[in-house]
Design an enzyme around this catalytic site. Structure first.
Site, PDB file in Angstrom:
ATOM      1  N   GLY A  21       0.848  -1.192   0.000  1.00  0.00           N
ATOM      2  CA  GLY A  21       0.000   0.000   0.000  1.00  0.00           C
ATOM      3  C   GLY A  21       0.879   1.235   0.000  1.00  0.00           C
ATOM      4  O   GLY A  21       2.101   1.154  -0.237  1.00  0.00           O
ATOM      5  N   LYS A  56       1.601 -10.280  -0.144  1.00  0.00           N
ATOM      6  CA  LYS A  56       0.959 -11.597  -0.194  1.00  0.00           C
ATOM      7  C   LYS A  56       0.047 -11.740  -1.413  1.00  0.00           C
ATOM      8  O   LYS A  56      -0.335 -12.842  -1.772  1.00  0.00           O
ATOM      9  CB  LYS A  56       0.160 -11.840   1.083  1.00  0.00           C
ATOM     10  CG  LYS A  56      -1.027 -10.932   1.261  1.00  0.00           C
ATOM     11  CD  LYS A  56      -1.810 -11.291   2.518  1.00  0.00           C
ATOM     12  CE  LYS A  56      -2.985 -10.339   2.700  1.00  0.00           C
ATOM     13  NZ  LYS A  56      -3.786 -10.656   3.879  1.00  0.00           N
ATOM     14  N   ALA A  73      -9.031   3.887  -1.437  1.00  0.00           N
ATOM     15  CA  ALA A  73      -9.254   5.160  -0.727  1.00  0.00           C
ATOM     16  C   ALA A  73      -9.817   6.172  -1.717  1.00  0.00           C
ATOM     17  O   ALA A  73      -9.283   6.346  -2.808  1.00  0.00           O
ATOM     18  CB  ALA A  73      -7.941   5.657  -0.130  1.00  0.00           C
ATOM     19  N   GLN A  74     -10.890   6.812  -1.313  1.00  0.00           N
ATOM     20  CA  GLN A  74     -11.543   7.722  -2.259  1.00  0.00           C
ATOM     21  C   GLN A  74     -11.298   9.186  -1.904  1.00  0.00           C
ATOM     22  O   GLN A  74     -10.799   9.965  -2.696  1.00  0.00           O
ATOM     23  CB  GLN A  74     -13.058   7.466  -2.249  1.00  0.00           C
ATOM     24  CG  GLN A  74     -13.444   6.117  -2.798  1.00  0.00           C
ATOM     25  CD  GLN A  74     -14.941   5.857  -2.661  1.00  0.00           C
ATOM     26  OE1 GLN A  74     -15.696   6.680  -2.175  1.00  0.00           O
ATOM     27  NE2 GLN A  74     -15.355   4.686  -3.104  1.00  0.00           N
ATOM     28  N   GLY A  80      -9.348  11.249  -0.064  1.00  0.00           N
ATOM     29  CA  GLY A  80      -8.115  11.923  -0.395  1.00  0.00           C
ATOM     30  C   GLY A  80      -7.116  11.942   0.727  1.00  0.00           C
ATOM     31  O   GLY A  80      -7.082  11.045   1.563  1.00  0.00           O
ATOM     32  N   GLU A 121     -14.084  17.481   4.424  1.00  0.00           N
ATOM     33  CA  GLU A 121     -14.587  16.244   5.024  1.00  0.00           C
ATOM     34  C   GLU A 121     -14.921  16.488   6.484  1.00  0.00           C
ATOM     35  O   GLU A 121     -14.555  17.522   7.064  1.00  0.00           O
ATOM     36  CB  GLU A 121     -13.578  15.098   4.858  1.00  0.00           C
ATOM     37  CG  GLU A 121     -13.578  14.543   3.438  1.00  0.00           C
ATOM     38  CD  GLU A 121     -12.593  13.430   3.192  1.00  0.00           C
ATOM     39  OE1 GLU A 121     -11.913  13.003   4.140  1.00  0.00           O
ATOM     40  OE2 GLU A 121     -12.493  12.985   2.031  1.00  0.00           O
ATOM     41  N   HIS A 137     -16.777   3.231   9.133  1.00  0.00           N
ATOM     42  CA  HIS A 137     -17.131   4.319   8.213  1.00  0.00           C
ATOM     43  C   HIS A 137     -18.648   4.405   8.161  1.00  0.00           C
ATOM     44  O   HIS A 137     -19.321   3.395   8.011  1.00  0.00           O
ATOM     45  CB  HIS A 137     -16.560   4.059   6.816  1.00  0.00           C
ATOM     46  CG  HIS A 137     -16.553   5.290   5.971  1.00  0.00           C
ATOM     47  ND1 HIS A 137     -17.707   5.834   5.449  1.00  0.00           N
ATOM     48  CD2 HIS A 137     -15.550   6.109   5.584  1.00  0.00           C
ATOM     49  CE1 HIS A 137     -17.398   6.933   4.769  1.00  0.00           C
ATOM     50  NE2 HIS A 137     -16.091   7.119   4.839  1.00  0.00           N
ATOM     51  N   ARG A 193     -16.502  10.896  12.475  1.00  0.00           N
ATOM     52  CA  ARG A 193     -17.186   9.730  11.920  1.00  0.00           C
ATOM     53  C   ARG A 193     -17.647   8.732  12.973  1.00  0.00           C
ATOM     54  O   ARG A 193     -18.611   8.009  12.730  1.00  0.00           O
ATOM     55  CB  ARG A 193     -16.367   9.074  10.813  1.00  0.00           C
ATOM     56  CG  ARG A 193     -15.133   8.409  11.176  1.00  0.00           C
ATOM     57  CD  ARG A 193     -14.573   7.638   9.984  1.00  0.00           C
ATOM     58  NE  ARG A 193     -14.330   8.477   8.810  1.00  0.00           N
ATOM     59  CZ  ARG A 193     -13.288   8.301   8.004  1.00  0.00           C
ATOM     60  NH1 ARG A 193     -12.411   7.366   8.252  1.00  0.00           N
ATOM     61  NH2 ARG A 193     -13.134   9.044   6.946  1.00  0.00           N
ATOM     62  N   HIS A 223     -13.767   0.007   8.914  1.00  0.00           N
ATOM     63  CA  HIS A 223     -13.044   0.790   7.903  1.00  0.00           C
ATOM     64  C   HIS A 223     -11.556   0.923   8.197  1.00  0.00           C
ATOM     65  O   HIS A 223     -10.729   0.769   7.304  1.00  0.00           O
ATOM     66  CB  HIS A 223     -13.691   2.176   7.835  1.00  0.00           C
ATOM     67  CG  HIS A 223     -13.085   3.099   6.829  1.00  0.00           C
ATOM     68  ND1 HIS A 223     -13.065   2.814   5.482  1.00  0.00           N
ATOM     69  CD2 HIS A 223     -12.477   4.315   6.968  1.00  0.00           C
ATOM     70  CE1 HIS A 223     -12.482   3.805   4.831  1.00  0.00           C
ATOM     71  NE2 HIS A 223     -12.102   4.726   5.708  1.00  0.00           N
ATOM     72  N   GLU A 252      -1.068   1.905   8.447  1.00  0.00           N
ATOM     73  CA  GLU A 252      -2.190   1.439   9.287  1.00  0.00           C
ATOM     74  C   GLU A 252      -1.778   0.306  10.227  1.00  0.00           C
ATOM     75  O   GLU A 252      -2.381   0.125  11.291  1.00  0.00           O
ATOM     76  CB  GLU A 252      -3.346   0.996   8.388  1.00  0.00           C
ATOM     77  CG  GLU A 252      -4.641   0.798   9.155  1.00  0.00           C
ATOM     78  CD  GLU A 252      -5.835   0.493   8.268  1.00  0.00           C
ATOM     79  OE1 GLU A 252      -5.733   0.656   7.029  1.00  0.00           O
ATOM     80  OE2 GLU A 252      -6.877   0.079   8.806  1.00  0.00           O
ATOM     81  N   ARG A 267      -9.600   8.413  14.271  1.00  0.00           N
ATOM     82  CA  ARG A 267      -8.815   9.134  13.263  1.00  0.00           C
ATOM     83  C   ARG A 267      -9.638  10.186  12.520  1.00  0.00           C
ATOM     84  O   ARG A 267     -10.774   9.937  12.131  1.00  0.00           O
ATOM     85  CB  ARG A 267      -8.263   8.114  12.251  1.00  0.00           C
ATOM     86  CG  ARG A 267      -7.553   8.742  11.090  1.00  0.00           C
ATOM     87  CD  ARG A 267      -6.967   7.696  10.162  1.00  0.00           C
ATOM     88  NE  ARG A 267      -7.963   6.870   9.529  1.00  0.00           N
ATOM     89  CZ  ARG A 267      -8.650   7.213   8.445  1.00  0.00           C
ATOM     90  NH1 ARG A 267      -8.470   8.397   7.889  1.00  0.00           N
ATOM     91  NH2 ARG A 267      -9.518   6.384   7.914  1.00  0.00           N
TER      92      ARG A 267
HETATM   93  C1  SIN Z   1     -13.589   8.583   2.763  1.00  0.00           C
HETATM   94  O1  SIN Z   1     -13.291   8.889   1.617  1.00  0.00           O
HETATM   95  O2  SIN Z   1     -14.658   8.847   3.270  1.00  0.00           O
HETATM   96  C2  SIN Z   1     -12.587   7.839   3.590  1.00  0.00           C
HETATM   97  C3  SIN Z   1     -11.480   8.712   3.933  1.00  0.00           C
HETATM   98  C4  SIN Z   1     -10.740   8.206   5.121  1.00  0.00           C
HETATM   99  O3  SIN Z   1     -10.956   7.095   5.582  1.00  0.00           O
HETATM  100  O4  SIN Z   1      -9.933   8.971   5.639  1.00  0.00           O
END
Ligand code: SIN
Length: 517
Positions: A12, A34, A45-46, A48, A112, A227, A273, A334, A358, A369
């Site tokens: 990653g 692996k 990851a979307q 950012g 966010e 999430h 969150r 998540h 992570e 987080r």
């Molecule tokens: C998300 O795009 O909602 C996830 C971002 C994150 O986990 O920091």
């Protein structure tokens, strides 16, 4: 294995970045994964990556938001490091070729939850992780970094001279012992151990179990982040519906069409969150509905389609147009806040064993987080690990406020079956989920111990079978959650709903019966 440079485990953002930086610093790293090189949580990851690069922003604000989201447990030094070094690491990604989105000639910044400013850099709209992963992967191959796919870390043993790693192919063949090389665990989290998760199925946390077996202390594992908004549809994957959609103005509604979050928190859809996930969970229990609804119909259609192309494509395959109708969503596991305890240079308690991303636990996220600080964590602490690989210094993570011992005992050595895995996933989801309690957690620990007893090797000297390390990680998560008798951040106990000053510390777990030779 021809190289004698560091052995980096995981592909990653953290693993690839450490490998690339180690190479730039003149080392000859070997990276193993692996699965396939491109397969990792990073890819999915979307939203950012957060950094205080906007004109109205500052490191101090990013730091304050990180600390405020963390339930009173954020390590300030770690968070300062993270937020201060963020702009430099973003510049590195740009130098390496990551095509961040721009607007009017400037980097585009999204908003966010729990961020006081728009500070989320993104790429390809909502394909940030994919763009980063692809850029770093291509660069690693171009730089001639030795990258071995379908290669599994089977065991770590602490020795006087460092750490010895045993590897094999993913079919268990070609067992190989690597000695005298620093090992960097960048193996990611354990979200895939839960029945419902936004993570790919390979995210099974065995790096944490492997390190624990070798004698490393692990910390903060009770803090599993859920999430709030993953796609809900019977039989469909829990595909992430990024927070950035709420950042653009989408709201959450219950089955009756009512917007319910203002009832739970002043910040409503932009609350941290953990707050949003618990509110959704309560609303679902109250109404008996299996999901709530993410209503993005107020966002102009052009904007919605340009900003979230991945999500639009995914939803189209289920016949949903989010500019016209709400999206069914529910929370899912998540992010693993805890992991292998490390200091800010990645040293674990086992000399020669480093961790970042992570898989590691620096205390930077506290008990919860802040959104989009995770890709950043991989970069910032990855850079510090890479520098350690070049110029090693002694170091170790701070001792946790309290350390509980967990006994490792020989088992029957059975291979992991699908039924074992399903039992683990169901147990974690049902008993170690968004809201936990003592009886459920005790049952989870018993169940996971029983699964472990089937899978652990009969004699400690044997290699654990595939899956035993993942089950061990699941047991550690449940044990930590049972031990912390309060509610804080992502760890919520219905039988101990208060946050207590007496528990304002990091909880560590260490092994009795750990392998030391
Ligand atoms: C998300 O795009 O909602 C996830 C971002 C994150 O986990 O920091």
């Amino acid at each position: 294995m021809p190289s004698n440079g560091p052995l980096i485990v995981g592909s990653g953002i953290a693993g690839l970045y450490v490998a690339l930086r180690a190479r730039e610093l003149g080392l000859r790293p070997t990276l193993i994964t692996k699965s396939r090189l491109e397969e990792s949580n990073t890819r999915y990851a979307q939203g950012g990556i957060a950094a205080a690069v906007g004109e109205d922003d500052s490191v101090g604000r990013h730091l304050a938001d990180t600390v405020n989201a963390g339930g009173g447990l954020v390590d300030r030094r770690a968070a300062r490091q993270l937020t201060e070094e963020a702009p430099k690491r973003i510049a590195d990604l740009v130098r390496m070729g990551v095509p961040f989105d721009t607007f009017d000639g400037r980097v585009a910044l999204g908003r966010e939850a729990a961020h006081s400013r728009s500070r989320i850099l993104h790429a390809g709209g909502d394909a940030t992780g994919l763009q980063i992963e692809e850029t770093l992967r291509r660069r690693a191959l171009h730089e001639g970094i030795e990258a071995r796919e379908r290669t599994v870390l089977r065991r770590l043993v602490a020795t006087k001279g460092g750490v010895t790693a045993t590897l094999s192919r993913d079919d268990g063949r070609s067992v190989e012992v690597v000695e005298g090389r620093p090992v960097v665990l960048a193996t990611g989290g354990a979200g895939g151990l839960y029945q419902y998760s936004s993570n790919p199925s390979i995210t099974t946390g065995e790096g944490i179990g492997l390190a624990f077996r070798a004698g490393a202390t692990v910390t903060d594992l009770e803090f599993v982040q859920f999430h709030p908004t993953t796609f809900y549809h019977d039989g469909a994957p829990r595909f992430l519906m990024t927070e950035a959609i709420r950042g653009e103005g989408a709201v959450l509604r219950n089955d009756a069409g009512e917007r319910f979050l203002p009832k739970y928190d002043r910040a409503a859809e932009l609350a941290p969150r953990d707050v949003v996930s618990r509110a959704i969970d309560r609303e679902m229990r109250r109404t008996g509905a299996p999901c709530v609804w993410l209503d993005a119909t107020g966002i102009p259609r052009d904007r919605l389609f340009a900003r979230f192309p991945t999500i639009i494509r995914f939803l189209a395959s289920y016949g949903i147009d989010p500019s016209r109708e709400p999206i069914p969503v529910a929370p899912a596991a998540h992010y693993t806040v805890g992991g292998v305890a490390t200091d800010l240079d990645g040293h674990s308690t086992v000399p020669g064993l480093f961790g970042c991303g992570e898989a590691a636990s620096t205390g930077v996220h506290g008990a919860n987080r802040l959104a989009s600080n995770s890709l950043l964590e991989g970069l910032v602490f990855g850079e510090r690990v890479a520098r350690q690989l070049l110029h090693p210094t002694a170091g170790a993570p701070p001792a946790p406020g309290r350390t509980v011992t967990v006994r490792l005992r020989p088992g029957r050595g059975a291979p992991m079956g699908t039924a074992d895995f399903e039992e683990v996933r169901k147990t974690l989801w049902e008993k170690v989920g968004i809201v936990r309690d003592g009886p459920g957690l005790r049952e989870a620990v018993r169940t996971l111990q029983a699964v472990g007893d089937r899978l652990e090797p009969p004699e400690r000297i044997e290699l654990p079978g595939p899956g035993a390390d993942a089950v061990l990680t699941a047991r550690l998560i449940a044990t930590a959650a049972l031990t912390r008798t309060e509610s804080r951040g992502a760890h919520w106990r219905s039988d101990h709903p208060k946050t207590l000053d007496a528990w304002k510390f990091h909880l560590g777990l260490s092994a009795v019966g750990a392998r030391t030779r």
